[in-house]
Design a protein around this motif. Structure first.
Motif, PDB file in Angstrom:
ATOM      1  N   THR A 309      47.116 122.211  49.403  1.00 47.41           N
ATOM      2  CA  THR A 309      48.343 122.333  49.705  1.00 47.41           C
ATOM      3  C   THR A 309      49.142 121.630  48.495  1.00 47.41           C
ATOM      4  OG1 THR A 309      48.321 120.273  50.987  1.00 47.41           O
ATOM      5  CG2 THR A 309      48.437 122.251  52.186  1.00 47.41           C
ATOM      6  N   MET A 310      50.286 121.814  48.299  1.00 49.64           N
ATOM      7  CA  MET A 310      51.163 121.483  47.218  1.00 49.64           C
ATOM      8  C   MET A 310      51.471 120.312  47.553  1.00 49.64           C
ATOM      9  SD  MET A 310      52.444 122.645  44.253  1.00 49.64           S
ATOM     10  CE  MET A 310      52.323 124.637  44.532  1.00 49.64           C
ATOM     11  N   GLY A 311      51.715 119.239  46.285  1.00 52.09           N
ATOM     12  CA  GLY A 311      52.285 118.040  46.416  1.00 52.09           C
ATOM     13  C   GLY A 311      51.904 117.029  47.247  1.00 52.09           C
ATOM     14  N   GLU A 312      50.742 117.008  47.556  1.00 55.80           N
ATOM     15  CA  GLU A 312      50.187 115.835  48.696  1.00 55.80           C
ATOM     16  C   GLU A 312      49.017 115.114  48.160  1.00 55.80           C
ATOM     17  OE1 GLU A 312      51.043 117.027  53.096  1.00 55.80           O
ATOM     18  OE2 GLU A 312      49.292 118.426  52.482  1.00 55.80           O
ATOM     19  N   LEU A 313      48.971 114.810  46.941  1.00 51.07           N
ATOM     20  CA  LEU A 313      48.020 114.171  46.331  1.00 51.07           C
ATOM     21  C   LEU A 313      48.318 112.441  46.624  1.00 51.07           C
ATOM     22  CD1 LEU A 313      46.755 115.325  42.867  1.00 51.07           C
ATOM     23  CD2 LEU A 313      45.408 115.019  44.796  1.00 51.07           C
ATOM     24  N   GLY A 314      49.633 112.369  46.733  1.00 49.42           N
ATOM     25  CA  GLY A 314      49.970 110.837  46.971  1.00 49.42           C
ATOM     26  C   GLY A 314      49.460 110.434  48.246  1.00 49.42           C
ATOM     27  N   LEU A 315      49.432 111.279  49.283  1.00 42.03           N
ATOM     28  CA  LEU A 315      48.919 111.020  50.599  1.00 42.03           C
ATOM     29  C   LEU A 315      47.596 110.728  50.494  1.00 42.03           C
ATOM     30  CD1 LEU A 315      49.146 111.391  53.753  1.00 42.03           C
ATOM     31  CD2 LEU A 315      48.914 113.775  53.660  1.00 42.03           C
ATOM     32  N   PHE A 316      46.659 111.426  49.993  1.00 45.89           N
ATOM     33  CA  PHE A 316      45.244 111.133  49.720  1.00 45.89           C
ATOM     34  C   PHE A 316      44.817 109.981  49.104  1.00 45.89           C
ATOM     35  CE2 PHE A 316      46.009 115.722  50.885  1.00 45.89           C
ATOM     36  CZ  PHE A 316      45.247 116.030  52.166  1.00 45.89           C
ATOM     37  N   TYR A 317      45.623 109.927  47.897  1.00 45.42           N
ATOM     38  CA  TYR A 317      45.248 108.670  47.106  1.00 45.42           C
ATOM     39  C   TYR A 317      45.482 107.479  48.018  1.00 45.42           C
ATOM     40  CZ  TYR A 317      45.140 111.702  42.728  1.00 45.42           C
ATOM     41  OH  TYR A 317      44.640 112.365  41.986  1.00 45.42           O
ATOM     42  N   ARG A 318      46.439 107.520  48.941  1.00 46.46           N
ATOM     43  CA  ARG A 318      47.045 106.269  49.777  1.00 46.46           C
ATOM     44  C   ARG A 318      45.915 105.980  50.616  1.00 46.46           C
ATOM     45  NH1 ARG A 318      51.661 107.984  47.627  1.00 46.46           N
ATOM     46  NH2 ARG A 318      53.313 106.491  47.227  1.00 46.46           N
ATOM     47  N   VAL A 319      44.962 106.825  50.976  1.00 42.00           N
ATOM     48  CA  VAL A 319      43.952 106.366  51.983  1.00 42.00           C
ATOM     49  C   VAL A 319      42.684 106.369  51.364  1.00 42.00           C
ATOM     50  CG1 VAL A 319      45.209 107.613  53.708  1.00 42.00           C
ATOM     51  CG2 VAL A 319      43.560 108.906  52.544  1.00 42.00           C
ATOM     52  N   ALA A 320      42.349 106.613  50.091  1.00 41.35           N
ATOM     53  CA  ALA A 320      41.137 106.671  49.365  1.00 41.35           C
ATOM     54  C   ALA A 320      41.026 105.317  48.651  1.00 41.35           C
ATOM     55  CB  ALA A 320      41.080 107.781  48.283  1.00 41.35           C
ATOM     56  N   PRO A 321      39.760 104.612  49.010  1.00 38.12           N
ATOM     57  CA  PRO A 321      39.219 103.551  48.263  1.00 38.12           C
ATOM     58  C   PRO A 321      38.734 103.941  46.890  1.00 38.12           C
ATOM     59  CG  PRO A 321      37.478 104.268  49.677  1.00 38.12           C
ATOM     60  CD  PRO A 321      38.747 104.989  50.164  1.00 38.12           C
TER      61      PRO A 321
END
Length: 429
Positions: A309-321
């Motif tokens: 999906t577009m523009g959601e990298l910020g979401l996944f970076y925030r939960v990824a160690p």
């Protein structure tokens, strides 16, 4: 203004002859999703918006990374009361900018570098100042801007060693192009040296604007929901992947999953249109996959989650160690590691990171990232890191500290551009 040498006249003639075929090319690209059908006219210099009254600054970047790095400059210029036109050449960048541009700024697609298209574009927008990002050295565009007497600044400029050697074969042409630029603000001393040796008359070093770019946003409610959904599961993100790297991610998952019950691999491809293809790759590896574009979540039954999906990298970076940044094992040049570093992730990358060599060198040196040469080493490194939370946290802190230490390029760039802004102010009076 300087005379056009033979090389530039030949280039202008060639692109002029290409003009009649441009409509066909643009329609073909639109069918492949590479152009916005309703805005193809913009690529021919035909505006879809009226020019607002008053002074106007035109900022141009090739795609997502370049235009997002210019957002702090866009905001500063808009705060100074200027109208700000931002152009780019990709559909993805246009959609992101539509959501992130501040009041007083607006987007258009950049015209193809055909003389008639460029003139039509400039006739309509009549910018008072032009800022071009990185290495977007389109000869017709730069020459036409210069011949109209519009100040032109190359910001966040970079010139890799490979590009430098390639341009040396066209020495007369690149010197004629660079000589049209009033000021080059390079990312590093090495970039500045190469640009000066190719013929840029005024070169300074301002640093990399990407270090000052705010991290990608994310809805706090979505972050909370996703964090709750994956709580307790070992997970990693393969971000901005290119063809070939999704197979590596799937193979790595299969190799280490027996050691980490509930392992979740999240793949965020550089081109989201490849989502179906990547889900099929997961199936080939007998992994249970789900695609975000189809409204699915990474619940407990999902092993391989395709974040298409577009523009959601910020979401996944925030939960990824830990984040593996793509185009570095397969591909050429690497992708930007600054965003995941700012958002608290340890960084892994392959050997092919020429586009961000200085950034990765600093991250590696300070312990915020690790270089891995191949798929086997990626699996081995993830095995060690996912089993050592304390080391992951140390790496994440080091990565964040490194990118923070390189900030300040926006202030230095604005200071260098200030004389042009003062001149615009005086002329307006």
């Amino acid at each position: 203004m300087s005379a056009r040498p033979l090389s530039l006249r030949a280039y202008a003639l060639g692109t002029r002859l290409f003009g009649p075929f441009a409509r066909v090319l643009l329609q073909q690209r639109a069918r492949r999703g590479k152009e916005e059908r309703t805005r193809i006219g913009e690529r021919r210099g035909e505006p879809s918006l009226g020019r607002p009254p008053g002074r106007l600054a035109w900022l141009h970047g090739a795609s997502v990374g370049e235009t997002l790095s210019m957002l702090p400059l866009v905001e500063r210029l808009a705060q100074r009361g200027l109208n700000v036109l931002v152009t780019s050449g990709t559909v993805t960048s246009a959609r992101l900018l539509d959501r992130r541009l501040p009041p007083g700024a607006f987007h258009q697609f950049v015209p193809l570098d055909v003389p008639a298209y460029v003139r039509r574009f400039l006739d309509h927008w009549a910018p008072d100042l032009v800022l071009v990002a990185e290495s977007e050295l389109w000869p017709n565009m730069l020459v036409e801007v210069d011949e109209r007497g519009i100040p032109l600044v190359l910001v966040n400029a970079r010139m890799s060693e490979r590009s430098f050697r390639r341009w040396q074969r066209f020495g007369g042409m690149i010197e004629a192009v660079l000589s049209r630029i009033d000021l080059c603000l390079a990312q590093t001393p090495a970039d500045a040296d190469r640009l000066a040796r190719l013929g840029a008359p005024r070169v300074g070093v301002a640093g990399n604007l990407k270090f000052d770019t705010p991290p990608p946003p994310a809805d706090p409610l979505r972050v909370s929901a996703l964090s709750g959904l994956v709580a307790g599961r070992p997970l990693w993100v393969a971000a901005s992947t290119h063809p070939g790297e999704e197979e590596i991610a799937a193979a790595v998952h299969r190799a280490i999953a027996p050691h980490f019950p509930g392992l979740l691999t999240i793949v965020a491809p550089r081109h989201i249109v490849r989502g179906d293809e990547i889900a099929e790759i997961a199936g080939d590896f007998e992994l249970r996959a789900a695609q975000r574009s189809k409204g699915l979540e990474p619940d407990s039954g999902v092993e391989f989650y395709v974040a298409d999906t577009m523009g959601e990298l910020g979401l996944f970076y925030r939960v990824a160690p830990v984040v593996f940044v793509g185009k570095s094992l397969v591909g050429d040049g690497g992708q930007n590691p600054i965003e995941p570093a700012k958002l608290g992730a340890a960084i892994l990358h392959g050997p092919h990171v020429q586009n961000f060599a200085d950034v990765y060198a600093a991250l590696d040196r300070d312990g915020g990232s690790l270089a891995i040469p191949d798929a086997q080493q990626l699996a081995n490194t993830l095995m060690r890191l996912l089993g050592d939370g304390q080391r992951l946290r140390r790496m994440a802190r080091a990565a964040a500290a490194t990118v923070d230490s390189f900030g300040g390029a926006v202030e230095r760039t604005m200071a260098a551009v200030e004389p042009y802004l003062m001149q615009m102010h005086l002329e307006a009076r």
